[in-house]
Design a protein around this motif. Structure first.
Motif, PDB file in Angstrom:
ATOM      1  N   ASP A  45     -11.249 -37.717  45.591  1.00 56.01           N
ATOM      2  CA  ASP A  45     -11.115 -36.239  46.152  1.00 56.01           C
ATOM      3  C   ASP A  45     -12.311 -35.803  47.029  1.00 56.01           C
ATOM      4  N   VAL A  89      -3.940 -36.059  39.405  1.00 56.73           N
ATOM      5  CA  VAL A  89      -4.669 -35.109  38.472  1.00 56.73           C
ATOM      6  C   VAL A  89      -4.995 -33.747  39.149  1.00 56.73           C
ATOM      7  N   THR A 109      -5.312 -47.332  42.080  1.00 51.72           N
ATOM      8  CA  THR A 109      -5.473 -45.888  42.600  1.00 51.72           C
ATOM      9  C   THR A 109      -5.618 -44.821  41.471  1.00 51.72           C
ATOM     10  N   PRO A 110      -6.335 -43.794  41.282  1.00 47.09           N
ATOM     11  CA  PRO A 110      -6.190 -42.837  40.245  1.00 47.09           C
ATOM     12  C   PRO A 110      -4.721 -42.137  40.229  1.00 47.09           C
ATOM     13  N   GLN A 111      -4.310 -42.051  38.855  1.00 48.67           N
ATOM     14  CA  GLN A 111      -3.355 -41.173  38.714  1.00 48.67           C
ATOM     15  C   GLN A 111      -3.405 -39.618  39.105  1.00 48.67           C
ATOM     16  N   VAL A 138     -12.157 -47.390  42.781  1.00 47.33           N
ATOM     17  CA  VAL A 138     -11.533 -46.290  43.329  1.00 47.33           C
ATOM     18  C   VAL A 138     -12.244 -45.933  44.859  1.00 47.33           C
ATOM     19  N   ASP A 191     -10.878 -36.987  35.395  1.00 42.24           N
ATOM     20  CA  ASP A 191     -10.998 -38.588  35.472  1.00 42.24           C
ATOM     21  C   ASP A 191     -12.209 -38.530  36.664  1.00 42.24           C
ATOM     22  N   ALA A 231     -11.328 -39.734  39.969  1.00 41.31           N
ATOM     23  CA  ALA A 231     -10.298 -38.920  40.888  1.00 41.31           C
ATOM     24  C   ALA A 231     -11.174 -38.018  41.675  1.00 41.31           C
TER      25      ALA A 231
END
Length: 369
Positions: free
Chosen positions: A236, A18, A14-16, A273, A229, A232
């Motif tokens: 979103d 941001v 999972t993306p960090q 992701v 990223d 990310a």
């Protein structure tokens, strides 16, 4: 395809966290002249829609492939191309020399060795079995064989099975990827679908601005970030689409060369992701191929397929190349569905691939239906 068949020349994780992705406000398009998109500037709104039918535009768009095929045959016979084309088939019966000349033209059009050998072998069998005599008969056989080779690639993209339908687009810089996203957005809107764009190409200069302009042209929201990223951004965008009941998410990704393995991994991360955001996605991974690269398209397809699992193709710029035969090469070596083909810069110059239409345009014959 070949004017010489005619009796006369034709006039992860999972993306960090941001910074939140920015939602680009949409403004009505301004009435300025049509210009193709570029890496440095976003595209201007379209000029009036081309009133010619798609069949006519496709035929005209494939003219360079026909011209190259013709030019390849003329020098072989040591005569003027126009003279050769006018009577090549009317002056003699089918023979091995004629099949050799056709083989040369197929290779010249980037049909590839495998597809060319298949077509020639099948033509030779039909010549013997059906006792063919004239060039027109042989032309009919070649058209039939090409249509049979390409028809399995004619598969309609299903955009109704999921909501949102997540379509990830990949391709090298310059292939027409971002432009194709804009055209696809318009195409899906014409089918009554709502669309959201994810500006996941955060590395190329002006890529975000280019996609934002396409969003303005189509009155579509674009989710983007200043750098950051790309995975990310796409995450979103999917969340926003789900919250708003959007039908389709078109996710742009950064252009990559197949040899840049460390960068290809970034695209693979985007796919992982997407699966975190929606376990059923991505529902389509479209690879955009510039038809001008000919046989190099096969290497690109193999590399991207290994990295992200390509499910369909968009073949662009057929109007600017003499290598339209590459579709036959794809059909024999890595038969991925060809979802759309493009023959121009206008917003409606990207259409679903139909094998019969393509073959008829390639041979410059009147549509049969």
């Amino acid at each position: 395809m070949f004017d010489f068949f005619k009796k006369k020349p034709a006039d992860s994780a999972t993306p960090q966290p941001v910074p939140a992705a920015a939602e680009v406000p949409v403004a009505p398009p301004a009435p300025v002249p049509d210009q193709p998109p570029s890496a440095a500037a976003a595209p201007a709104p379209d000029a009036p829609v081309d009133q010619r039918s798609w069949a006519v535009r496709l035929r005209d768009g494939l003219s360079k492939t026909r011209a190259k095929l013709n030019a390849a045959v003329g020098p072989t016979l040591g005569a003027d191309v126009g003279d050769v084309m006018s009577d090549l088939f009317s002056r003699r019966k089918i023979d091995d020399e004629l099949l050799d000349e056709i083989e040369t033209t197929l290779l010249t059009a980037d049909c590839g060795v495998d597809a060319t050998q298949y077509l020639i072998d099948e033509m030779r069998k039909r010549w013997k079995r059906d006792k063919l005599e004239t060039g027109d008969q042989l032309k009919g056989v070649l058209m039939e064989l090409l249509e049979g080779l390409l028809t399995p690639l004619q598969q309609t993209l299903d955009i109704n099975a999921h909501k949102p339908t997540i379509i990830m687009l990949a391709g090298v810089n310059g292939s027409g990827k971002t432009t194709s996203i804009g055209k696809l957005a318009k195409h899906f809107q014409a089918q009554g679908k709502s669309v959201l764009l994810a500006a996941g190409d955060t590395f190329r200069a002006a890529a975000r601005e280019q996609l934002q302009e396409w969003g303005r042209r189509n009155d579509v929201t674009v989710i983007s970030q200043d750098g950051g990223d790309p995975a990310a951004v796409v995450f979103d965008a999917i969340s926003a689409a789900r919250a708003r009941g959007i039908d389709i998410v078109l996710a742009d990704t950064a252009g990559r060369l197949p040899t840049q393995l460390h960068l290809m991994e970034e695209i693979a991360k985007v796919r992982r992701v997407i699966q975190k955001a929606d376990p059923t996605g991505p529902h389509e991974v479209l690879l955009v191929l510039d038809s001008n690269i000919g046989q190099n398209a096969l290497a690109q397809l193999a590399a991207f397929d290994k990295a992200v699992g390509v499910t369909g193709l968009v073949v662009t710029k057929l109007d600017g190349t003499a290598k339209g035969g590459v579709l036959a090469a794809i059909a024999r070596t890595n038969p991925k569905p060809i979802r759309y083909i493009g023959v121009g810069e206008r917003i409606d110059d990207l259409q679903p691939f139909v094998a019969r239409e393509f073959v008829e345009a390639l041979f410059d014959v009147a549509p049969t239906r």
